[in-house]
Design a protein around this motif. Structure first.
Motif, PDB file in Angstrom:
ATOM      1  N   GLN A   1       0.834  -1.205   0.000  1.00  0.00           N
ATOM      2  CA  GLN A   1       0.000   0.000   0.000  1.00  0.00           C
ATOM      3  C   GLN A   1       0.867   1.252   0.000  1.00  0.00           C
ATOM      4  OE1 GLN A   1      -0.881  -2.652   2.116  1.00  0.00           O
ATOM      5  NE2 GLN A   1      -2.556  -3.234   0.779  1.00  0.00           N
ATOM      6  N   ALA A   2       2.134   1.080   0.372  1.00  0.00           N
ATOM      7  CA  ALA A   2       3.035   2.234   0.400  1.00  0.00           C
ATOM      8  C   ALA A   2       4.423   1.808  -0.047  1.00  0.00           C
ATOM      9  CB  ALA A   2       3.102   2.813   1.817  1.00  0.00           C
ATOM     10  N   GLY A   3       5.179   2.767  -0.549  1.00  0.00           N
ATOM     11  CA  GLY A   3       6.572   2.531  -0.880  1.00  0.00           C
ATOM     12  C   GLY A   3       6.772   2.001  -2.277  1.00  0.00           C
ATOM     13  N   ARG A   4       8.032   1.754  -2.622  1.00  0.00           N
ATOM     14  CA  ARG A   4       8.309   1.210  -3.943  1.00  0.00           C
ATOM     15  C   ARG A   4       9.473   0.252  -3.943  1.00  0.00           C
ATOM     16  NH1 ARG A   4      10.713   5.657  -7.882  1.00  0.00           N
ATOM     17  NH2 ARG A   4      12.541   6.151  -6.649  1.00  0.00           N
ATOM     18  N   ILE A   5       9.459  -0.568  -4.978  1.00  0.00           N
ATOM     19  CA  ILE A   5      10.456  -1.625  -5.147  1.00  0.00           C
ATOM     20  C   ILE A   5      11.138  -1.400  -6.491  1.00  0.00           C
ATOM     21  CG2 ILE A   5      10.817  -4.124  -5.361  1.00  0.00           C
ATOM     22  CD1 ILE A   5       8.018  -4.431  -3.934  1.00  0.00           C
ATOM     23  N   LEU A   6      12.445  -1.140  -6.439  1.00  0.00           N
ATOM     24  CA  LEU A   6      13.213  -0.966  -7.678  1.00  0.00           C
ATOM     25  C   LEU A   6      14.104  -2.181  -7.875  1.00  0.00           C
ATOM     26  CD1 LEU A   6      14.503   2.755  -7.553  1.00  0.00           C
ATOM     27  CD2 LEU A   6      12.302   1.879  -8.374  1.00  0.00           C
ATOM     28  N   LEU A   7      14.067  -2.728  -9.087  1.00  0.00           N
ATOM     29  CA  LEU A   7      14.959  -3.835  -9.431  1.00  0.00           C
ATOM     30  C   LEU A   7      15.852  -3.334 -10.548  1.00  0.00           C
ATOM     31  CD1 LEU A   7      15.606  -6.846  -8.866  1.00  0.00           C
ATOM     32  CD2 LEU A   7      14.085  -7.400 -10.770  1.00  0.00           C
ATOM     33  N   ASP A   8      17.135  -3.243 -10.240  1.00  0.00           N
ATOM     34  CA  ASP A   8      18.083  -2.720 -11.227  1.00  0.00           C
ATOM     35  C   ASP A   8      17.632  -1.359 -11.743  1.00  0.00           C
ATOM     36  OD1 ASP A   8      20.520  -3.206 -12.247  1.00  0.00           O
ATOM     37  OD2 ASP A   8      19.880  -4.617 -13.789  1.00  0.00           O
ATOM     38  N   GLY A   9      17.112  -0.558 -10.844  1.00  0.00           N
ATOM     39  CA  GLY A   9      16.697   0.800 -11.190  1.00  0.00           C
ATOM     40  C   GLY A   9      15.296   0.923 -11.770  1.00  0.00           C
ATOM     41  N   GLU A  10      14.674  -0.217 -12.079  1.00  0.00           N
ATOM     42  CA  GLU A  10      13.333  -0.182 -12.669  1.00  0.00           C
ATOM     43  C   GLU A  10      12.282  -0.351 -11.571  1.00  0.00           C
ATOM     44  OE1 GLU A  10      10.521  -2.547 -15.940  1.00  0.00           O
ATOM     45  OE2 GLU A  10      12.360  -3.479 -15.214  1.00  0.00           O
ATOM     46  N   ASP A  11      11.257   0.485 -11.603  1.00  0.00           N
ATOM     47  CA  ASP A  11      10.188   0.391 -10.610  1.00  0.00           C
ATOM     48  C   ASP A  11       9.282  -0.788 -10.969  1.00  0.00           C
ATOM     49  OD1 ASP A  11       8.032   0.693  -8.899  1.00  0.00           O
ATOM     50  OD2 ASP A  11       8.091   2.880  -8.991  1.00  0.00           O
ATOM     51  N   VAL A  12       9.321  -1.836 -10.140  1.00  0.00           N
ATOM     52  CA  VAL A  12       8.526  -3.041 -10.426  1.00  0.00           C
ATOM     53  C   VAL A  12       7.348  -3.168  -9.454  1.00  0.00           C
ATOM     54  CG1 VAL A  12      10.517  -4.287 -11.394  1.00  0.00           C
ATOM     55  CG2 VAL A  12       9.966  -4.575  -8.963  1.00  0.00           C
ATOM     56  N   THR A  13       7.109  -2.119  -8.654  1.00  0.00           N
ATOM     57  CA  THR A  13       6.100  -2.189  -7.587  1.00  0.00           C
ATOM     58  C   THR A  13       4.734  -2.650  -8.086  1.00  0.00           C
ATOM     59  OG1 THR A  13       7.234  -0.221  -6.755  1.00  0.00           O
ATOM     60  CG2 THR A  13       5.274  -0.936  -5.548  1.00  0.00           C
ATOM     61  N   ALA A  14       4.383  -2.208  -9.298  1.00  0.00           N
ATOM     62  CA  ALA A  14       3.039  -2.522  -9.805  1.00  0.00           C
ATOM     63  C   ALA A  14       3.045  -3.744 -10.725  1.00  0.00           C
ATOM     64  CB  ALA A  14       2.474  -1.313 -10.545  1.00  0.00           C
ATOM     65  N   LEU A  15       4.217  -4.329 -10.942  1.00  0.00           N
ATOM     66  CA  LEU A  15       4.281  -5.458 -11.887  1.00  0.00           C
ATOM     67  C   LEU A  15       3.838  -6.762 -11.227  1.00  0.00           C
ATOM     68  CD1 LEU A  15       7.662  -4.948 -13.814  1.00  0.00           C
ATOM     69  CD2 LEU A  15       5.352  -4.239 -14.462  1.00  0.00           C
ATOM     70  N   PRO A  16       3.108  -7.615 -11.978  1.00  0.00           N
ATOM     71  CA  PRO A  16       2.715  -8.915 -11.437  1.00  0.00           C
ATOM     72  C   PRO A  16       3.904  -9.877 -11.372  1.00  0.00           C
ATOM     73  CG  PRO A  16       2.030  -8.748 -13.731  1.00  0.00           C
ATOM     74  CD  PRO A  16       2.605  -7.403 -13.351  1.00  0.00           C
ATOM     75  N   LEU A  17       3.701 -10.958 -10.680  1.00  0.00           N
ATOM     76  CA  LEU A  17       4.764 -11.936 -10.412  1.00  0.00           C
ATOM     77  C   LEU A  17       5.505 -12.366 -11.673  1.00  0.00           C
ATOM     78  CD1 LEU A  17       4.632 -14.843  -7.920  1.00  0.00           C
ATOM     79  CD2 LEU A  17       5.278 -15.326 -10.270  1.00  0.00           C
ATOM     80  N   HIS A  18       4.770 -12.724 -12.736  1.00  0.00           N
ATOM     81  CA  HIS A  18       5.469 -13.270 -13.906  1.00  0.00           C
ATOM     82  C   HIS A  18       6.365 -12.232 -14.570  1.00  0.00           C
ATOM     83  CE1 HIS A  18       1.784 -11.638 -15.824  1.00  0.00           C
ATOM     84  NE2 HIS A  18       2.570 -11.416 -16.841  1.00  0.00           N
ATOM     85  N   GLU A  19       5.970 -10.951 -14.461  1.00  0.00           N
ATOM     86  CA  GLU A  19       6.819  -9.892 -15.034  1.00  0.00           C
ATOM     87  C   GLU A  19       8.096  -9.717 -14.209  1.00  0.00           C
ATOM     88  OE1 GLU A  19       6.801  -8.156 -17.718  1.00  0.00           O
ATOM     89  OE2 GLU A  19       4.896  -8.806 -18.549  1.00  0.00           O
ATOM     90  N   ARG A  20       7.958  -9.903 -12.903  1.00  0.00           N
ATOM     91  CA  ARG A  20       9.162  -9.807 -12.050  1.00  0.00           C
ATOM     92  C   ARG A  20      10.057 -11.025 -12.286  1.00  0.00           C
ATOM     93  NH1 ARG A  20       7.030  -6.994  -6.431  1.00  0.00           N
ATOM     94  NH2 ARG A  20       5.187  -6.068  -7.391  1.00  0.00           N
ATOM     95  N   ALA A  21       9.424 -12.185 -12.488  1.00  0.00           N
ATOM     96  CA  ALA A  21      10.199 -13.399 -12.763  1.00  0.00           C
ATOM     97  C   ALA A  21      10.999 -13.206 -14.054  1.00  0.00           C
ATOM     98  CB  ALA A  21       9.262 -14.598 -12.878  1.00  0.00           C
ATOM     99  N   ARG A  22      10.349 -12.597 -15.069  1.00  0.00           N
ATOM    100  CA  ARG A  22      11.049 -12.354 -16.336  1.00  0.00           C
ATOM    101  C   ARG A  22      12.249 -11.448 -16.154  1.00  0.00           C
ATOM    102  NH1 ARG A  22       7.172 -10.373 -20.971  1.00  0.00           N
ATOM    103  NH2 ARG A  22       9.107  -9.247 -21.344  1.00  0.00           N
ATOM    104  N   ARG A  23      12.164 -10.595 -15.123  1.00  0.00           N
ATOM    105  CA  ARG A  23      13.268  -9.666 -14.862  1.00  0.00           C
ATOM    106  C   ARG A  23      14.290 -10.268 -13.900  1.00  0.00           C
ATOM    107  NH1 ARG A  23       9.079  -7.099 -16.610  1.00  0.00           N
ATOM    108  NH2 ARG A  23       9.166  -5.014 -17.531  1.00  0.00           N
ATOM    109  N   GLY A  24      14.133 -11.539 -13.577  1.00  0.00           N
ATOM    110  CA  GLY A  24      15.190 -12.219 -12.837  1.00  0.00           C
ATOM    111  C   GLY A  24      14.965 -12.398 -11.356  1.00  0.00           C
ATOM    112  N   LEU A  25      13.710 -12.233 -10.901  1.00  0.00           N
ATOM    113  CA  LEU A  25      13.413 -12.511  -9.492  1.00  0.00           C
ATOM    114  C   LEU A  25      12.903 -13.945  -9.367  1.00  0.00           C
ATOM    115  CD1 LEU A  25      11.491  -9.460  -7.957  1.00  0.00           C
ATOM    116  CD2 LEU A  25      13.462 -10.607  -6.977  1.00  0.00           C
ATOM    117  N   ALA A  26      13.346 -14.646  -8.337  1.00  0.00           N
ATOM    118  CA  ALA A  26      12.849 -16.006  -8.093  1.00  0.00           C
ATOM    119  C   ALA A  26      12.677 -16.205  -6.599  1.00  0.00           C
ATOM    120  CB  ALA A  26      13.820 -17.044  -8.655  1.00  0.00           C
ATOM    121  N   LEU A  27      11.678 -16.995  -6.239  1.00  0.00           N
ATOM    122  CA  LEU A  27      11.372 -17.234  -4.826  1.00  0.00           C
ATOM    123  C   LEU A  27      11.312 -18.733  -4.543  1.00  0.00           C
ATOM    124  CD1 LEU A  27      10.171 -16.351  -1.987  1.00  0.00           C
ATOM    125  CD2 LEU A  27       7.937 -16.410  -3.083  1.00  0.00           C
TER     126      LEU A  27
END
Ligand code: ADP
Ligand code: MG
Length: 236
Positions: free
Chosen positions: A59-85
């Protein structure tokens, strides 16, 4: 090294209840960052929010991955950018074999990844990823899946919980392999793993109460070890 993950002011409520507040966290390329905290402190929720799991949009704040704001991106878009859980409780996939699972989005040889988590490929590749595997075997296979992805940032949520037969040396090998190609945010209660990190952060009552050198953060965490977090910040 450069910053890979930059979280600022992240706030998360679940079911109308505040779970995380004012989270600032940075992870550099190649860094092993350990997240410590009692049960209920919000560690898994933070990992899900970073991964972009449904229902965990901050609800607040932001998440940058390699300088890109991914806060509003869904899981699969973050996975494409190299995040894994790697989940604390690994899922079962009825109808999928271990080989299928490791091949999905995988960049590395499934057999090689299985070997790195201490499983003989010839015994596991053809098996279905269902309840016939023990919880520990599923956790290892899930770690093999993360290795196969070669993520830029691997989020490991208590990777050794429930797999006491995975030795400290083995999990350290997995972490080493993941750091070769990216960074690792590791949630663990194991002091020895935490001591080997580059940096650590302590979560308490949904807030980061201590961050920096692992030895200092571990000492602070141990000074007033809560068994279960009651949602209030108790030690700064
Ligand atoms: P940890 O991983 O540090 O043990 P969690 O992130 O799993 O902590 O949980 C943090 C707090 O959030 C706990 O009090 C838990 O009960 C609560 N929580 C987790 N998921 C939900 C949810 N979907 N709805 C409401 N509360 C939740
Ligand atoms: Mg958890």
């Amino acid at each position: 090294m450069g910053t890979l993950l930059e979280v600022t002011g992240l706030g998360l409520a679940l079911g109308g209840r505040p779970i995380l507040a004012g989270i600032d966290l940075t992870v550099a390329r190649g860094e092993l960052h350990v997240l410590l905290g009692a049960n209920g402190a919000g560690k898994s929720s933070l990992a899900y929010a970073l991964m972009g799991c449904a229902g965990y949009r901050p609800q607040a704040g932001r998440i940058l991955l390699d300088g890109e704001d991914v806060t509003a991106l869904p899981l699969h878009e973050r996975a494409r950018r190299g995040l894994a859980l790697a989940w604390q409780e690994p899922a079962r996939f009825e109808g999928l074999t271990v080989a299928d699972y490791l091949a999905i989005g995988g960049r590395r040889e499934p057999a090689e990844c299985l070997r790195e988590v201490g499983l003989a490929p010839e015994d596991y590749l053809g098996r279905p990823l269902d309840k016939t595997l023990s919880g520990g075997e599923r956790k290892r296979i899930e770690l093999a899946g993360v290795l196969a992805l070669e993520p830029r940032l691997a989020l490991l949520d208590e990777p050794t919980a429930g797999i006491d037969f995975l030795s400290q040396a083995e999990i350290e090998d997995v972490i080493r392999a993941l750091r070769r190609q990216g960074a690792v945010l590791l949630i663990t209660h194991q002091e020895r793993l935490a001591a080997g990190a580059d940096r650590a952060s302590q979560l308490c009552g949904g807030r980061i109460v201590c961050a920096g050198e692992p030895a200092a953060v571990i000492a602070n965490y141990k000074a007033r070890r809560c068994r279960r977090c009651d949602g209030e910040t108790c030690n700064g």
